[in-house]
Write a protein that holds these residues in place. Structure first.
Motif, mmCIF file in Angstrom:
data_model
loop_
_atom_site.group_PDB
_atom_site.id
_atom_site.type_symbol
_atom_site.label_atom_id
_atom_site.label_comp_id
_atom_site.label_asym_id
_atom_site.label_seq_id
_atom_site.Cartn_x
_atom_site.Cartn_y
_atom_site.Cartn_z
ATOM 1 N N ILE A 126 11.393 -0.647 8.155
ATOM 2 C CA ILE A 126 11.839 -0.308 6.793
ATOM 3 C C ILE A 126 12.821 0.858 6.818
ATOM 4 N N ASN A 127 12.541 1.860 7.639
ATOM 5 C CA ASN A 127 13.399 3.051 7.697
ATOM 6 C C ASN A 127 14.777 2.766 8.276
ATOM 7 N N GLN A 128 14.944 1.592 8.878
ATOM 8 C CA GLN A 128 16.257 1.202 9.403
ATOM 9 C C GLN A 128 17.051 0.344 8.425
ATOM 10 N N LEU A 129 16.428 -0.028 7.300
ATOM 11 C CA LEU A 129 17.075 -0.933 6.352
ATOM 12 C C LEU A 129 17.593 -0.146 5.144
ATOM 13 N N PRO A 130 18.901 -0.059 4.945
ATOM 14 C CA PRO A 130 19.467 0.701 3.824
ATOM 15 C C PRO A 130 18.991 0.152 2.476
ATOM 16 N N GLY A 131 18.607 1.057 1.596
ATOM 17 C CA GLY A 131 18.246 0.657 0.240
ATOM 18 C C GLY A 131 16.870 0.064 0.073
ATOM 19 N N ILE A 132 16.076 0.044 1.135
ATOM 20 C CA ILE A 132 14.717 -0.517 1.067
ATOM 21 C C ILE A 132 13.707 0.620 1.122
ATOM 22 N N GLY A 133 12.742 0.616 0.218
ATOM 23 C CA GLY A 133 11.682 1.622 0.207
ATOM 24 C C GLY A 133 10.324 0.971 0.410
ATOM 25 N N CYS A 134 9.355 1.759 0.854
ATOM 26 C CA CYS A 134 8.040 1.178 1.149
ATOM 27 C C CYS A 134 6.933 2.216 0.960
ATOM 28 N N ILE A 135 5.814 1.765 0.396
ATOM 29 C CA ILE A 135 4.590 2.560 0.315
ATOM 30 C C ILE A 135 3.474 1.749 0.950
ATOM 31 N N MET A 136 2.764 2.353 1.886
ATOM 32 C CA MET A 136 1.653 1.679 2.560
ATOM 33 C C MET A 136 0.347 2.416 2.291
ATOM 34 N N VAL A 137 -0.735 1.651 2.195
ATOM 35 C CA VAL A 137 -2.073 2.223 2.148
ATOM 36 C C VAL A 137 -2.854 1.611 3.309
ATOM 37 N N ASP A 138 -3.376 2.471 4.209
ATOM 38 C CA ASP A 138 -4.108 1.933 5.355
ATOM 39 C C ASP A 138 -5.579 1.725 5.002
ATOM 40 N N ASP A 139 -6.338 1.204 5.966
ATOM 41 C CA ASP A 139 -7.725 0.834 5.672
ATOM 42 C C ASP A 139 -8.655 2.044 5.542
ATOM 43 N N ALA B 42 -0.310 -8.829 -5.004
ATOM 44 C CA ALA B 42 -1.126 -7.747 -5.549
ATOM 45 C C ALA B 42 -0.806 -7.492 -7.013
ATOM 46 N N SER B 43 -0.945 -8.516 -7.814
ATOM 47 C CA SER B 43 -0.556 -8.391 -9.207
ATOM 48 C C SER B 43 -1.400 -7.371 -9.957
ATOM 49 N N PHE B 44 -2.625 -7.156 -9.514
ATOM 50 C CA PHE B 44 -3.489 -6.230 -10.221
ATOM 51 C C PHE B 44 -3.216 -4.786 -9.834
ATOM 52 N N PHE B 45 -2.392 -4.582 -8.828
ATOM 53 C CA PHE B 45 -2.136 -3.232 -8.363
ATOM 54 C C PHE B 45 -0.697 -2.814 -8.594
ATOM 55 N N LEU B 46 0.071 -3.686 -9.200
ATOM 56 C CA LEU B 46 1.390 -3.343 -9.694
ATOM 57 C C LEU B 46 1.338 -3.549 -11.194
ATOM 58 N N THR B 47 1.442 -2.498 -11.942
ATOM 59 C CA THR B 47 1.300 -2.583 -13.388
ATOM 60 C C THR B 47 2.618 -2.233 -14.054
ATOM 61 N N ALA B 48 3.223 -3.206 -14.725
ATOM 62 C CA ALA B 48 4.463 -2.938 -15.450
ATOM 63 C C ALA B 48 4.117 -2.134 -16.702
ATOM 64 N N LEU B 49 4.794 -1.016 -16.879
ATOM 65 C CA LEU B 49 4.508 -0.123 -17.986
ATOM 66 C C LEU B 49 5.631 -0.182 -19.011
ATOM 67 N N LEU B 50 5.322 -0.633 -20.199
ATOM 68 C CA LEU B 50 6.312 -0.691 -21.266
ATOM 69 C C LEU B 50 6.122 0.527 -22.152
ATOM 70 N N LYS C 231 -1.300 1.331 -7.817
ATOM 71 C CA LYS C 231 -2.677 1.795 -7.642
ATOM 72 C C LYS C 231 -3.046 1.780 -6.165
ATOM 73 N N ASN C 232 -3.918 2.712 -5.806
ATOM 74 C CA ASN C 232 -4.510 2.688 -4.469
ATOM 75 C C ASN C 232 -5.713 1.756 -4.529
ATOM 76 N N PRO C 233 -5.743 0.702 -3.709
ATOM 77 C CA PRO C 233 -6.863 -0.237 -3.761
ATOM 78 C C PRO C 233 -8.228 0.421 -3.564
ATOM 79 N N MET C 234 -8.243 1.611 -2.970
ATOM 80 C CA MET C 234 -9.511 2.324 -2.786
ATOM 81 C C MET C 234 -9.998 2.933 -4.108
ATOM 82 N N ASN C 235 -9.094 3.022 -5.094
ATOM 83 C CA ASN C 235 -9.455 3.572 -6.400
ATOM 84 C C ASN C 235 -8.724 2.742 -7.449
ATOM 85 N N LYS C 236 -9.269 1.550 -7.719
ATOM 86 C CA LYS C 236 -8.545 0.543 -8.493
ATOM 87 C C LYS C 236 -8.272 0.948 -9.939
#
Length: 329
Positions: A298-311, A3-11, A215-220
């Motif tokens: 994910i909630n059982q794995l130390p140091g791992i975070g997650c964001i999900m967007v459903d359909d 998802a390169s278009f939905f992860l934007t590196a900000l300098l 970004k939320n793919p529903m609002n690109k």
């Protein structure tokens, strides 16, 4: 899909100090590639970036399954026939891949490349494949049939027609290796973006952390949250552009290789981890596992975070992410 278009590196904020931020963009591995480095001048920055590009090419010639002369291709070409001696670096990557397969109950599996491509996501499919065809399509898939002999340094695929592919972990691995190499060469800070697999180290010259916008793919067109990345990595898997719909149900191009059916329910999964390799593999596995089972893991794995967007466009986060802290107004 990465998802390169939905992860934007900000300098943010070029510094007036002796250090500069320098970015190089190009296409490698058939995908967008960016490396951003902090250096004393343009000459040093170009040197770091050249090193990064050479490392991509080195690893591509180790783990690519589309270049017929690589060690990975040799493993695939000898499936069901004989073990193949390969570099230890590749064996260790395969071993770590198998560990993720076990962790996700096979939702992530590098033998996915054995799958028959019966699903089409180019608009040409008019009806679903038959249950028989779907079942048959994944007969050769199964990480349990990857046999490693560490002492002899060999890998053997038990089934003829079996094939390994690093599409769900390889780009993350490359990002990590570039980071390690540039740090060893004296690069104090930087950001590597391999088609949406983002790894960072150090800080920008003005003291700011590197930041990534999600970004939320529903609002690109809108970044809904901005996260600081401090010596950490993030990767997003998504199905917002490649999918089919039958009987009102949306089927993503990310296939559950355990069943042969496309994953359903989610359109985007972003995973934060210390290594891009782990974020890459987990994002794929969690996407296939689905919202409830994936977030539970994910909630059982130390140091791992997650964001999900459903359909339906609803956003869910792991227990360790307080989205309100990072949401944009």
């Amino acid at each position: 899909m990465k998802a390169s278009f939905f992860l934007t590196a900000l300098l943010i904020g070029f510094s007036t100090t002796a250090q500069i931020i320098h970015k190089r963009k190009l296409s490698l591995l058939g995908s967008p590639f960016e490396v951003t480095v902090v250096a004393k001048d343009t000459a040093q920055a170009n040197e770091y970036e050249d090193i990064a590009v050479q490392e991509v090419k080195r690893i591509e010639n180790l783990i690519s399954d589309w270049i017929p002369t690589t060690p990975l291709s040799a493993i695939n070409q000898n499936a069901g026939k004989q073990p193949v001696k390969v570099p230890l670096e590749l064996i260790e990557l395969i071993e770590r891949s198998i560990k993720i397969s076990k962790l996700t109950d096979g939702a992530f599996d590098i033998s996915y490349a054995s799958m028959d491509k019966i699903w089409k996501f180019d608009g040409s499919m008019k009806e679903m494949p038959s249950p028989e065809a779907i079942k048959k399509s994944v007969e050769k898939v199964g990480y349990q049939n990857i046999i490693i002999d560490k002492e002899k340094q060999t890998v053997f695929l038990k089934l003829e027609g079996m094939k390994l592919g690093m599409g769900g972990i390889g780009q993350g691995y490359i990002a990590d290796k570039i980071k390690q190499l540039l740090i060893a060469k004296g690069c104090v800070a930087g950001l590597v973006n391999v088609s949406g697999d983002i790894s960072t180290w150090g800080k920008q010259p003005n003291g700011e952390s590197w930041k990534v916008g999600i970004k939320n793919p529903m609002n690109k067109n809108k970044i809904f949250a901005t996260f600081p990345l401090e010596d950490t990595a993030v990767e997003t898997s998504g199905s917002y552009e490649k999918y089919v719909t039958f009987n009102g149900k949306r089927y993503s191009h990310i296939i559950d290789t355990r069943t042969g059916y496309p994953a359903t329910g989610l359109i985007s999964v972003s995973v934060f981890a210390k290594t891009t390799e782990l974020a890459d593999a987990l994002a794929t596995g969690v996407f296939v596992m689905g919202k409830e089972a994936g977030m539970n893991l994910i909630n059982q794995l130390p140091g791992i975070g997650c964001i999900m967007v459903d359909d339906e466009g609803k956003i869910a986060t792991s227990n360790n992410i307080d989205l309100k802290k990072y949401q944009n107004e």
